[in-house]
Design a protein around this motif. Structure first.
Motif, PDB file in Angstrom:
ATOM      1  N   ARG A   3      10.744  16.431  -3.915  1.00  0.00           N
ATOM      2  CA  ARG A   3       9.588  15.519  -4.378  1.00  0.00           C
ATOM      3  C   ARG A   3       8.441  15.731  -5.081  1.00  0.00           C
ATOM      4  O   ARG A   3       7.251  15.070  -3.668  1.00  0.00           O
ATOM      5  N   ILE A   6       5.192  13.145  -4.159  1.00  0.00           N
ATOM      6  CA  ILE A   6       5.580  12.329  -2.340  1.00  0.00           C
ATOM      7  C   ILE A   6       4.450  12.176  -1.383  1.00  0.00           C
ATOM      8  O   ILE A   6       3.298  13.077  -1.538  1.00  0.00           O
ATOM      9  N   THR A 226      15.055   1.115  -3.797  1.00  0.00           N
ATOM     10  CA  THR A 226      15.642   1.636  -4.449  1.00  0.00           C
ATOM     11  C   THR A 226      14.261   1.837  -5.761  1.00  0.00           C
ATOM     12  O   THR A 226      14.133   3.130  -6.256  1.00  0.00           O
ATOM     13  N   ALA A 227      12.341   1.357  -6.023  1.00  0.00           N
ATOM     14  CA  ALA A 227      12.018   1.275  -6.727  1.00  0.00           C
ATOM     15  C   ALA A 227      10.509   2.045  -5.748  1.00  0.00           C
ATOM     16  O   ALA A 227       9.867   2.057  -6.835  1.00  0.00           O
ATOM     17  N   ASP A 228      11.755   3.103  -4.458  1.00  0.00           N
ATOM     18  CA  ASP A 228       9.575   3.485  -3.837  1.00  0.00           C
ATOM     19  C   ASP A 228       9.672   4.646  -4.668  1.00  0.00           C
ATOM     20  O   ASP A 228      10.609   5.297  -4.356  1.00  0.00           O
ATOM     21  N   THR A 229       8.425   4.626  -5.589  1.00  0.00           N
ATOM     22  CA  THR A 229       7.818   5.725  -5.989  1.00  0.00           C
ATOM     23  C   THR A 229       6.949   7.014  -4.957  1.00  0.00           C
ATOM     24  O   THR A 229       6.371   8.214  -5.719  1.00  0.00           O
ATOM     25  N   HIS A 232      10.381   8.575  -1.469  1.00  0.00           N
ATOM     26  CA  HIS A 232      11.802   7.934  -2.146  1.00  0.00           C
ATOM     27  C   HIS A 232      12.707   7.492  -1.184  1.00  0.00           C
ATOM     28  O   HIS A 232      12.957   8.378  -0.255  1.00  0.00           O
ATOM     29  N   ASP A 259       9.834  -1.428  -4.169  1.00  0.00           N
ATOM     30  CA  ASP A 259       8.763  -0.655  -3.988  1.00  0.00           C
ATOM     31  C   ASP A 259       8.473  -0.131  -2.660  1.00  0.00           C
ATOM     32  O   ASP A 259       8.816  -0.306  -1.397  1.00  0.00           O
ATOM     33  N   HIS A 260       7.076   0.655  -2.262  1.00  0.00           N
ATOM     34  CA  HIS A 260       7.000   1.059  -0.736  1.00  0.00           C
ATOM     35  C   HIS A 260       6.567  -0.307   0.150  1.00  0.00           C
ATOM     36  O   HIS A 260       6.699   0.132   0.976  1.00  0.00           O
TER      37      HIS A 260
END
Length: 291
Positions: A3, A6, A226-229, A232, A259-260
């Motif tokens: 990924r 990450i 689910t919006a964690d970039t 993931h 997100d994260h």
């Protein structure tokens, strides 16, 4: 499974829409209200000789003869190369207000150490918490570990890989483990954070929590936005599925749109309405440890 990107932001994650992008999660120590009825009840307790081998405890005032509370050891994130317990008192206090005595350890970080030292520190801190927490109203027989981001990696490694807790003489201490936005399956090492922390490991598979899934592991709770970039959400999906495939107890919850940083920021009273992450973690730990 690769990924790209990450961990690229693990050392400098910010709150996105909350405040300016340069503002770290540690600002929640000073922003807004704090949970009442609990406080830092001990500070700078030692589990080793290094200045970073220290932890604080959060909970209510307690006197001998009063009921003991279940214990949570919480590991903050930071890409294995940054972070301080001084920045995360708000998160420990939030958990404490849900009925736990909470330990918040520091651990040694890159570049001063590499894998597996920070995981060994997590195990040593957890063992030491169990030795002293009874003096502060915690029940060492009811202990869970939890963490966010790189801290979730530490929590899952000491919960799943038997060697770490066995090495500190407490192989059966951990009764449950909760991970928030954790990296659990991140081979190959292809960004600086993972290369610097794990690149010298003789067997890279031994750095991965998914390697150690087992039917008799402590029950796991895994949460992810689910919006964690940064990390993931497939990491949570993979670990949860592999635990279930071997007959282990694991549950996962994905939070739409978070997100994260959002995931752990919801521990703060300022952002608790965004998602019931704190309630979900607390309910899991209470169920597994008893109230």
């Amino acid at each position: 499974m690769t990924r790209r990107g990450i961990f690229a932001g693990l050392g400098a994650v910010s709150l996105g829409g909350l405040v300016a992008a340069c503002s770290p999660l540690g600002m929640l120590n000073t922003l807004g209200p704090r949970d009442r009825g609990v406080r830092r009840i001990a500070r700078d307790l030692s589990y080793g000789d290094d200045p970073r081998q220290r932890f604080d405890l959060y909970g209510p005032d307690w006197r001998p003869g009063q009921p003991l509370r279940p214990v949570v050891v919480f590991f903050y994130g930071g890409g294995w190369d940054s972070g301080s317990r001084s920045l995360y008192g708000w998160a420990a206090q939030a958990l404490a207000a849900r009925g736990f005595v909470v330990a918040l350890p520091d651990y040694r970080i890159v570049p001063n150490v590499v894998f597996p030292t920070f995981i060994e520190d997590a195990a040593a801190a957890t063992a030491r918490v169990a030795e002293v927490v009874g003096q502060y109203g915690g029940d060492p027989a009811r202990l869970a570990v939890a963490g966010h981001s790189a801290g979730a990696h530490l929590a899952m490694m000491i919960a799943l890989d038997r060697r770490y807790m066995a090495a500190v003489g407490k192989p059966d201490l951990i009764r449950a483990a909760a991970g928030l936005a954790g990296p659990y399956e991140f081979l190959p090492f292809d960004v600086p954070a993972s290369v610097n922390a794990f690149g010298r490991a003789p067997d890279p598979t031994l750095t991965q929590p998914v390697t150690f899934v087992r039917a008799d592991a402590p029950p796991l709770w895994l949460g992810h936005g689910t919006a964690d970039t940064v990390v993931h959400d497939e990491d949570t999906v993979i670990l949860n599925q592999r635990m279930q495939d071997v007959g282990g107890r694991s549950e996962a919850k994905l939070y739409p749109g978070l997100d994260h940083a959002d995931l752990i920021a919801t521990f703060s009273p300022l952002f608790r309405k965004k998602a019931p992450v704190l309630d979900d973690v607390s309910a899991f730990v209470h169920r597994e440890l008893g109230s």
